[in-house]
Motif scaffolding. Structure first.
Motif, mmCIF file in Angstrom:
data_model
loop_
_atom_site.group_PDB
_atom_site.id
_atom_site.type_symbol
_atom_site.label_atom_id
_atom_site.label_comp_id
_atom_site.label_asym_id
_atom_site.label_seq_id
_atom_site.Cartn_x
_atom_site.Cartn_y
_atom_site.Cartn_z
ATOM 1 N N THR A 27 0.836 -1.348 0.011
ATOM 2 C CA THR A 27 0.064 -0.014 0.179
ATOM 3 C C THR A 27 0.916 1.557 -0.048
ATOM 4 O OG1 THR A 27 -1.823 -1.055 1.286
ATOM 5 C CG2 THR A 27 -1.764 1.142 1.184
ATOM 6 N N LEU A 28 2.059 1.374 0.790
ATOM 7 C CA LEU A 28 2.762 2.554 0.845
ATOM 8 C C LEU A 28 3.620 2.547 -0.318
ATOM 9 C CD1 LEU A 28 3.610 4.806 2.496
ATOM 10 C CD2 LEU A 28 5.455 3.060 3.509
ATOM 11 N N VAL A 29 3.885 1.622 -1.111
ATOM 12 C CA VAL A 29 4.690 1.628 -2.337
ATOM 13 C C VAL A 29 3.702 2.194 -3.332
ATOM 14 C CG1 VAL A 29 5.673 0.190 -4.204
ATOM 15 C CG2 VAL A 29 6.125 -0.160 -1.849
ATOM 16 N N LYS A 30 2.381 1.902 -3.418
ATOM 17 C CA LYS A 30 1.480 2.333 -4.314
ATOM 18 C C LYS A 30 1.363 3.865 -4.218
ATOM 19 C CE LYS A 30 -3.252 1.618 -6.375
ATOM 20 N NZ LYS A 30 -4.311 0.709 -6.110
ATOM 21 N N SER A 31 1.261 3.919 -2.897
ATOM 22 C CA SER A 31 0.974 5.538 -2.580
ATOM 23 C C SER A 31 2.062 6.424 -3.066
ATOM 24 C CB SER A 31 0.758 5.622 -1.016
ATOM 25 O OG SER A 31 0.739 6.916 -0.797
ATOM 26 N N ILE A 32 3.301 5.988 -2.654
ATOM 27 C CA ILE A 32 4.706 6.656 -3.343
ATOM 28 C C ILE A 32 4.650 6.758 -4.643
ATOM 29 C CG2 ILE A 32 7.098 6.722 -3.191
ATOM 30 C CD1 ILE A 32 6.858 5.486 -0.452
ATOM 31 N N ILE A 50 9.537 11.948 0.314
ATOM 32 C CA ILE A 50 10.716 11.584 0.949
ATOM 33 C C ILE A 50 10.586 10.807 2.442
ATOM 34 C CG2 ILE A 50 12.930 12.175 1.779
ATOM 35 C CD1 ILE A 50 12.491 14.598 -0.464
ATOM 36 N N ASP A 51 9.732 11.408 3.087
ATOM 37 C CA ASP A 51 9.392 10.849 4.561
ATOM 38 C C ASP A 51 8.842 9.547 4.280
ATOM 39 O OD1 ASP A 51 10.582 12.962 5.775
ATOM 40 O OD2 ASP A 51 8.527 14.028 6.126
ATOM 41 N N ALA A 52 8.119 9.283 3.522
ATOM 42 C CA ALA A 52 7.211 8.048 3.213
ATOM 43 C C ALA A 52 8.166 7.160 2.623
ATOM 44 C CB ALA A 52 6.019 8.099 2.217
ATOM 45 N N SER A 53 9.182 7.300 1.982
ATOM 46 C CA SER A 53 10.222 6.683 1.462
ATOM 47 C C SER A 53 11.129 6.073 2.633
ATOM 48 C CB SER A 53 10.907 7.158 0.331
ATOM 49 O OG SER A 53 11.884 6.418 -0.214
ATOM 50 N N LYS A 54 11.509 6.962 3.313
ATOM 51 C CA LYS A 54 12.204 6.515 4.720
ATOM 52 C C LYS A 54 11.339 5.470 5.640
ATOM 53 C CE LYS A 54 14.901 10.865 4.986
ATOM 54 N NZ LYS A 54 15.060 12.095 5.734
ATOM 55 N N PHE A 55 10.242 5.906 5.457
ATOM 56 C CA PHE A 55 9.104 4.981 6.289
ATOM 57 C C PHE A 55 9.269 3.770 6.028
ATOM 58 C CE2 PHE A 55 4.829 3.399 8.051
ATOM 59 C CZ PHE A 55 5.387 3.182 9.097
ATOM 60 N N LEU A 56 9.204 3.690 4.644
ATOM 61 C CA LEU A 56 9.126 2.332 3.746
ATOM 62 C C LEU A 56 10.185 1.564 3.922
ATOM 63 C CD1 LEU A 56 7.738 0.499 1.504
ATOM 64 C CD2 LEU A 56 9.095 1.851 -0.325
ATOM 65 N N ASP A 57 11.658 2.018 4.158
ATOM 66 C CA ASP A 57 12.756 1.304 4.689
ATOM 67 C C ASP A 57 12.597 0.734 5.934
ATOM 68 O OD1 ASP A 57 14.077 2.225 2.220
ATOM 69 O OD2 ASP A 57 14.959 3.825 2.946
ATOM 70 N N LEU A 71 9.780 -0.151 7.440
ATOM 71 C CA LEU A 71 8.641 -1.457 7.162
ATOM 72 C C LEU A 71 9.534 -2.614 6.538
ATOM 73 C CD1 LEU A 71 5.366 0.069 6.007
ATOM 74 C CD2 LEU A 71 6.046 -0.966 8.307
ATOM 75 N N ILE A 72 10.279 -2.063 5.402
ATOM 76 C CA ILE A 72 11.172 -3.361 4.881
ATOM 77 C C ILE A 72 12.041 -4.232 5.703
ATOM 78 C CG2 ILE A 72 12.722 -3.760 2.914
ATOM 79 C CD1 ILE A 72 11.209 -2.090 1.243
ATOM 80 N N SER A 73 12.670 -3.267 6.408
ATOM 81 C CA SER A 73 13.536 -3.933 7.346
ATOM 82 C C SER A 73 12.973 -4.582 8.452
ATOM 83 C CB SER A 73 14.730 -3.012 8.079
ATOM 84 O OG SER A 73 13.824 -1.862 8.829
ATOM 85 N N GLU A 74 11.807 -4.205 8.845
ATOM 86 C CA GLU A 74 10.882 -5.091 9.916
ATOM 87 C C GLU A 74 10.375 -6.182 9.417
ATOM 88 O OE1 GLU A 74 6.621 -4.440 11.936
ATOM 89 O OE2 GLU A 74 7.889 -2.625 11.818
ATOM 90 N N ILE A 75 9.903 -6.441 7.896
ATOM 91 C CA ILE A 75 9.525 -7.644 7.482
ATOM 92 C C ILE A 75 10.714 -8.492 7.261
ATOM 93 C CG2 ILE A 75 9.090 -8.530 5.209
ATOM 94 C CD1 ILE A 75 6.980 -6.149 4.897
ATOM 95 N N ASP A 76 11.723 -8.017 7.006
ATOM 96 C CA ASP A 76 13.062 -8.826 6.758
ATOM 97 C C ASP A 76 13.437 -9.485 7.991
ATOM 98 O OD1 ASP A 76 13.344 -8.051 4.250
ATOM 99 O OD2 ASP A 76 15.034 -6.935 4.467
ATOM 100 N N ARG A 77 13.211 -8.588 9.333
ATOM 101 C CA ARG A 77 13.470 -9.407 10.504
ATOM 102 C C ARG A 77 12.536 -10.412 10.741
ATOM 103 N NH1 ARG A 77 14.881 -4.877 12.684
ATOM 104 N NH2 ARG A 77 12.759 -4.235 13.178
ATOM 105 N N PHE A 78 11.267 -10.083 10.471
ATOM 106 C CA PHE A 78 10.149 -11.228 10.990
ATOM 107 C C PHE A 78 10.513 -12.325 10.162
ATOM 108 C CE2 PHE A 78 5.780 -12.709 10.443
ATOM 109 C CZ PHE A 78 5.509 -12.685 11.857
ATOM 110 N N TYR A 79 10.753 -12.194 8.764
ATOM 111 C CA TYR A 79 10.881 -13.153 8.094
ATOM 112 C C TYR A 79 11.918 -14.260 8.425
ATOM 113 C CZ TYR A 79 10.562 -16.375 4.004
ATOM 114 O OH TYR A 79 10.372 -17.439 3.085
ATOM 115 N N GLU A 80 13.187 -13.652 8.638
ATOM 116 C CA GLU A 80 14.221 -14.224 9.465
ATOM 117 C C GLU A 80 14.016 -14.869 10.678
ATOM 118 O OE1 GLU A 80 18.643 -12.547 8.096
ATOM 119 O OE2 GLU A 80 17.286 -11.231 9.512
#
Length: 99
Positions: free
Chosen positions: A21-26, A38-45, A47-56
């Protein structure tokens, strides 16, 4: 009662939906160079690191249920995860996502 396995899968599904959803919005933002984008892009980073940690943390469970890391993930390809996903789709061919 919800099992731990289902809870992890649902949590992963919710997290990936937030990222999508955030990617589509950006991507559709009318001013891509604005401070808001720009702030949304930073927040996306974040979220992605959170998903990576969760997946690991839950990779064994998620990969055995046919879940791969998010396409925007920064995780390296893991042979074990790919094998688990392929085994899952061999047993459940109808659940394979269409390309």
């Amino acid at each position: 009662m919800i099992t731990f396995e289902n809870r992890v899968r649902y949590e992963y599904k919710i997290k990936t939906a937030k990222v999508d959803t955030l990617v589509k919005s950006i991507m559709t933002h009318r001013e891509p160079k604005s401070q808001e984008a720009i702030d949304a892009s930073k927040f996306l980073d974040v979220l992605i690191s959170e998903i990576d940690r969760f997946y690991e943390e839950n990779s064994d469970l998620l990969s055995k249920k046919g879940k791969r890391p998010h396409p925007r993930s920064r995780l390296p390809e893991n042979k074990e995860w790919n094998e688990n996903v392929e085994k899952y789709y061999e047993k459940n061919p109808r659940k394979r996502p269409r390309k």
